[in-house]
Design an enzyme around this catalytic site. Structure first.
Site, PDB file in Angstrom:
ATOM      1  N   GLY A  46       0.830  -1.202   0.000  1.00 16.40           N
ATOM      2  CA  GLY A  46       0.000   0.000   0.000  1.00 16.40           C
ATOM      3  C   GLY A  46       0.860   1.245   0.000  1.00 16.40           C
ATOM      4  CD  GLN A  51       3.523   5.786   2.771  1.00 14.74           C
ATOM      5  OE1 GLN A  51       2.519   5.239   2.355  1.00 14.74           O
ATOM      6  NE2 GLN A  51       4.588   5.093   3.165  1.00 14.74           N
ATOM      7  CB  CYS A  93       5.814   1.976   6.871  1.00 16.51           C
ATOM      8  SG  CYS A  93       5.227   3.507   6.131  1.00 16.51           S
ATOM      9  CG  LEU A  94       6.667   1.148   0.631  1.00 17.02           C
ATOM     10  CD1 LEU A  94       5.987   1.532  -0.675  1.00 17.02           C
ATOM     11  CD2 LEU A  94       7.778   0.137   0.369  1.00 17.02           C
ATOM     12  CG  HIS A 137       0.155   0.853   7.407  1.00 14.51           C
ATOM     13  ND1 HIS A 137       1.233   0.330   8.094  1.00 14.51           N
ATOM     14  CD2 HIS A 137       0.664   1.819   6.605  1.00 14.51           C
ATOM     15  CE1 HIS A 137       2.333   0.986   7.726  1.00 14.51           C
ATOM     16  NE2 HIS A 137       2.023   1.883   6.820  1.00 14.51           N
ATOM     17  CD  GLU A 138      -0.861   2.252   3.058  1.00 18.85           C
ATOM     18  OE1 GLU A 138      -0.506   3.446   2.979  1.00 18.85           O
ATOM     19  OE2 GLU A 138      -0.052   1.317   3.180  1.00 18.85           O
ATOM     20  CG  HIS A 141       0.508   6.658   5.860  1.00 12.61           C
ATOM     21  ND1 HIS A 141       1.691   7.145   6.381  1.00 12.61           N
ATOM     22  CD2 HIS A 141       0.750   5.362   5.548  1.00 12.61           C
ATOM     23  CE1 HIS A 141       2.600   6.178   6.391  1.00 12.61           C
ATOM     24  NE2 HIS A 141       2.062   5.075   5.897  1.00 12.61           N
TER      25      HIS A 141
END
Ligand code: ZN
Length: 195
Positions: A46, A51, A93-94, A137-138, A141
């Site tokens: 995701g 991000q 997480c990226l 999670h997303e 953000h």
């Protein structure tokens, strides 16, 4: 479209709340495509707009694996309309390269959002599935909340961040989540009993 730079933990944009999308314009469609391209380029599950430095309420998820066809799901102006149960989620997480830690999540969520054509849809994800955890999670953000804020063991999280040269935890951002914590403790006690 194009592969964008993913901002890393420590960048202020990751802590800023994102703005609603007023119209699913071509500009938003281009942003969606950039998110999808960037997510795939990094083998992510995701990716949320903050991000890539854009504080708007958009994220993408793809939980397909192996030989399954790619299946990107786009969420614009998402609202979580139901949540229940608890689970432990081992997450990364990226924006936190290589750092993984256990966090508290709801097991079941129902989310309402617009797709990339501006059409409303509702999606349900259950039983602590990857989709259920990725949605939370997303979604976080978009409110400037990061997975480490949900850490089950803050000392372990500190160690992991240090190991990968990431900034330390922001203690004031840590979430208390007493109900999730209680349910997770009960789940763990049950597991021990069964052993
Ligand atoms: Zn993330």
């Amino acid at each position: 479209m194009s592969i964008r730079k993913v901002v890393k933990y420590g960048e202020p944009s990751l802590r800023q709340p994102s703005k609603e999308v007023h119209k699913v314009s071509q500009k938003i469609k281009n942003l969606v495509q950039d998110l999808i391209d960037t997510m795939y380029s990094q083998n992510g599950v995701g990716l949320a707009a903050p991000q890539i430095g854009e504080n708007v309420r958009v994220f993408v998820i793809d939980v397909s694996t192996g030989n399954e066809p790619l299946n990107p799901i786009v969420f614009i102006n998402p609202k979580i309309i139901k949540k229940s149960g608890a689970c432990v989620s081992h997450e990364g997480c990226l924006s936190f390269p290589e750092a993984y830690t256990d966090v508290r999540r709801y097991a079941n969520v129902m989310i309402k959002a617009l797709d990339s054509n501006g059409r409303s849809f509702v999606m349900e994800a259950k039983e602590g599935s990857l989709l259920a955890r990725a949605i939370q999670h997303e979604f976080d953000h978009l409110d400037g909340v990061l997975f480490v804020d949900h850490s089950i063991n803050r000392f372990e999280a500190e160690e992991v961040l240090k190991k990968y040269n990431l900034p330390p935890l922001q203690i004031e951002k840590l979430l208390d989540e007493p109900e999730l914590a209680k349910e997770i403790d009960e789940l763990k006690a049950k597991e021990v009993e069964q052993k």
